[in-house]
Design a protein around this motif. Structure first.
Motif, mmCIF file in Angstrom:
data_model
loop_
_atom_site.group_PDB
_atom_site.id
_atom_site.type_symbol
_atom_site.label_atom_id
_atom_site.label_comp_id
_atom_site.label_asym_id
_atom_site.label_seq_id
_atom_site.Cartn_x
_atom_site.Cartn_y
_atom_site.Cartn_z
ATOM 1 N N HIS A 10 0.930 -1.703 0.221
ATOM 2 C CA HIS A 10 -0.032 -0.410 -0.247
ATOM 3 C C HIS A 10 0.743 0.936 0.004
ATOM 4 O O HIS A 10 2.059 1.049 0.567
ATOM 5 C CB HIS A 10 -0.760 -0.209 0.788
ATOM 6 C CG HIS A 10 -1.577 1.098 1.483
ATOM 7 N ND1 HIS A 10 -1.909 2.492 1.613
ATOM 8 C CD2 HIS A 10 -3.417 0.476 0.792
ATOM 9 C CE1 HIS A 10 -2.886 3.031 1.057
ATOM 10 N NE2 HIS A 10 -3.859 2.055 0.840
ATOM 11 N N PRO A 11 0.633 2.156 -0.989
ATOM 12 C CA PRO A 11 0.993 3.958 -0.635
ATOM 13 C C PRO A 11 1.569 3.962 0.724
ATOM 14 O O PRO A 11 2.590 4.665 0.487
ATOM 15 C CB PRO A 11 0.558 4.052 -1.743
ATOM 16 C CG PRO A 11 -0.245 3.188 -2.432
ATOM 17 C CD PRO A 11 -0.552 2.319 -2.194
ATOM 18 N N ALA A 12 0.709 3.765 1.536
ATOM 19 C CA ALA A 12 1.175 4.682 2.902
ATOM 20 C C ALA A 12 1.197 3.845 3.651
ATOM 21 O O ALA A 12 2.152 4.381 4.966
ATOM 22 C CB ALA A 12 -0.763 5.092 3.679
ATOM 23 N N ALA A 13 1.875 2.682 2.904
ATOM 24 C CA ALA A 13 2.960 1.862 3.998
ATOM 25 C C ALA A 13 4.475 2.291 4.515
ATOM 26 O O ALA A 13 4.722 2.374 6.166
ATOM 27 C CB ALA A 13 3.237 -0.094 3.845
ATOM 28 N N VAL A 20 6.678 5.022 12.717
ATOM 29 C CA VAL A 20 6.760 4.910 13.828
ATOM 30 C C VAL A 20 7.713 4.386 13.571
ATOM 31 O O VAL A 20 8.701 4.758 15.113
ATOM 32 C CB VAL A 20 6.691 2.716 13.356
ATOM 33 C CG1 VAL A 20 6.793 2.091 14.865
ATOM 34 C CG2 VAL A 20 4.528 3.037 13.452
ATOM 35 N N ALA A 21 9.317 4.765 12.558
ATOM 36 C CA ALA A 21 10.553 4.629 13.573
ATOM 37 C C ALA A 21 10.900 5.753 14.028
ATOM 38 O O ALA A 21 11.666 6.050 15.026
ATOM 39 C CB ALA A 21 11.826 4.620 11.587
ATOM 40 N N LEU A 22 10.517 6.997 13.856
ATOM 41 C CA LEU A 22 10.880 8.238 14.215
ATOM 42 C C LEU A 22 10.288 8.400 15.744
ATOM 43 O O LEU A 22 11.059 9.065 16.277
ATOM 44 C CB LEU A 22 10.160 9.504 13.181
ATOM 45 C CG LEU A 22 10.637 9.831 11.924
ATOM 46 C CD1 LEU A 22 10.244 10.736 11.300
ATOM 47 C CD2 LEU A 22 12.419 10.505 11.942
ATOM 48 N N LEU A 23 9.040 8.110 15.947
ATOM 49 C CA LEU A 23 8.308 8.227 17.232
ATOM 50 C C LEU A 23 9.480 7.324 17.700
ATOM 51 O O LEU A 23 9.664 7.120 19.302
ATOM 52 C CB LEU A 23 7.169 7.573 17.137
ATOM 53 C CG LEU A 23 6.215 8.607 16.410
ATOM 54 C CD1 LEU A 23 4.654 7.529 16.403
ATOM 55 C CD2 LEU A 23 5.653 9.901 17.677
ATOM 56 N N VAL A 24 9.606 5.534 17.534
ATOM 57 C CA VAL A 24 10.815 5.680 18.340
ATOM 58 C C VAL A 24 11.828 6.032 18.620
ATOM 59 O O VAL A 24 12.586 5.611 19.689
ATOM 60 C CB VAL A 24 11.049 3.191 17.755
ATOM 61 C CG1 VAL A 24 11.974 3.152 18.513
ATOM 62 C CG2 VAL A 24 9.714 2.798 17.778
ATOM 63 N N THR A 25 12.760 5.798 17.999
ATOM 64 C CA THR A 25 13.983 6.934 17.922
ATOM 65 C C THR A 25 13.787 8.340 18.765
ATOM 66 O O THR A 25 14.262 8.533 20.007
ATOM 67 C CB THR A 25 14.534 7.919 16.569
ATOM 68 O OG1 THR A 25 14.342 6.262 15.302
ATOM 69 C CG2 THR A 25 15.720 7.869 16.522
ATOM 70 N N GLY A 26 12.674 9.475 18.862
ATOM 71 C CA GLY A 26 12.718 10.082 19.689
ATOM 72 C C GLY A 26 12.496 9.467 21.028
ATOM 73 O O GLY A 26 12.798 10.594 21.939
ATOM 74 N N GLY A 27 11.393 8.798 20.973
ATOM 75 C CA GLY A 27 11.387 8.080 22.491
ATOM 76 C C GLY A 27 12.813 7.750 22.849
ATOM 77 O O GLY A 27 13.010 7.763 24.219
#
Length: 272
Positions: A10-13, A20-27
């Protein structure tokens, strides 16, 4: 399986995975990042207070906004102006003000050290915070780099001192004369933090020894050498100012030659 494969295509995948990667890295960064440095404790009120103190006591030489004042013609060597302090940093302000060199009482080739400091520690901190807010500059050293007794290597510091400092401050750190009324001051009884800040900021005629030239460990070792050397004293006899062969030769000429002349006169009188 076909439905899962379709969702992966899907194009949004890709955008979703990046979010998700940015949120995990920021956390993870927020959880594992070191505590901010002491400079982060500076408040807007402290900067505002420092600005008011600066304009009342420093702006006449350094400009209303610390932009500096150009020297009058022919006054470049007399210190009758103040350089810009944008980018000077808190370490430079602390060194100049805590040693009483600033504010200068009168224009002169070099600002001397004054034991009577005109400002309180809180006022100096406020002015330093204001100057630091104008542009990035050297910050005050951490206590780790001032622990010369516990972590300093005086032997290594002696090698660094002789290579970088002795030509101006003398091998015994007793100071020395420079040109046009300038001088390298003695380092005896100087606080370790002020020796470190002087190396870091290069006040007066001193070159700047930033961390690319002398690392924090190097600076700490130099401090260890200077402090240990002065603590040892002069077990061999009179120091004669620790100025080397010049003072020793003068001593020999004045006292040694005087004793010889006096002895010759006494012998002549006895023979008569």
């Amino acid at each position: 399986m076909n439905a899962l494969a379709a969702r992966r295509r899907h194009p949004a995948a890709i955008a979703l995975l990046l979010m998700v990667a940015l949120l995990v890295t920021g956390g993870l960064y927020a959880a594992l990042a070191p505590e901010p440095a002491a400079a982060a404790a500076v408040t807007a009120d402290q900067v505002s207070e420092g600005q008011a103190l600066f304009r009342a006591n420093c702006a006449s030489c350094h400009g209303l906004n610390a932009e500096g004042n150009a020297p009058d013609p022919g006054q470049e060597e007399e210190g009758a102006y103040g350089p810009t302090l944008v980018g000077a940093g808190a370490a430079s302000v602390h060194f100049q003000m805590e040693t009483g060199r600033m504010p200068m009482a009168a224009p002169r080739p070099q600002a001397p050290r004054v034991n009577q400091v005109e400002f309180s520690d809180e006022q100096i901190e406020a002015i330093a915070a204001y100057v630091a807010s104008l542009g990035p500059g050297p910050a005050r050293p951490d206590e780790e780099w001032l622990d010369w007794e516990g972590q300093g290597d005086a032997g290594r510091g002696g090698t660094l001192y002789r290579s970088n400092c002795a030509m101006c401050h003398s091998s015994a750190a007793a100071g020395g004369a420079l040109t046009r009324g300038k001088y390298a001051p003695t380092l005896e009884d100087v606080e370790p933090v002020h020796i470190y800040e002087a190396m870091l900021t290069g006040p007066q005629n001193m070159p700047v020894f930033n961390d690319a030239n002398l690392s924090p460990e190097d600076k700490r070792d130099v401090i260890a050498y200077v402090k240990q050397m002065h603590a040892t004293g002069n077990p061999g006899g009179l120091s004669l100012g620790n100025l080397g062969p010049s003072s020793e030769a003068l001593f020999i000429w004045v006292f040694g030659l005087g004793i010889m002349i006096g002895t010759a006169v006494w012998v002549g009188q006895k023979g008569a």
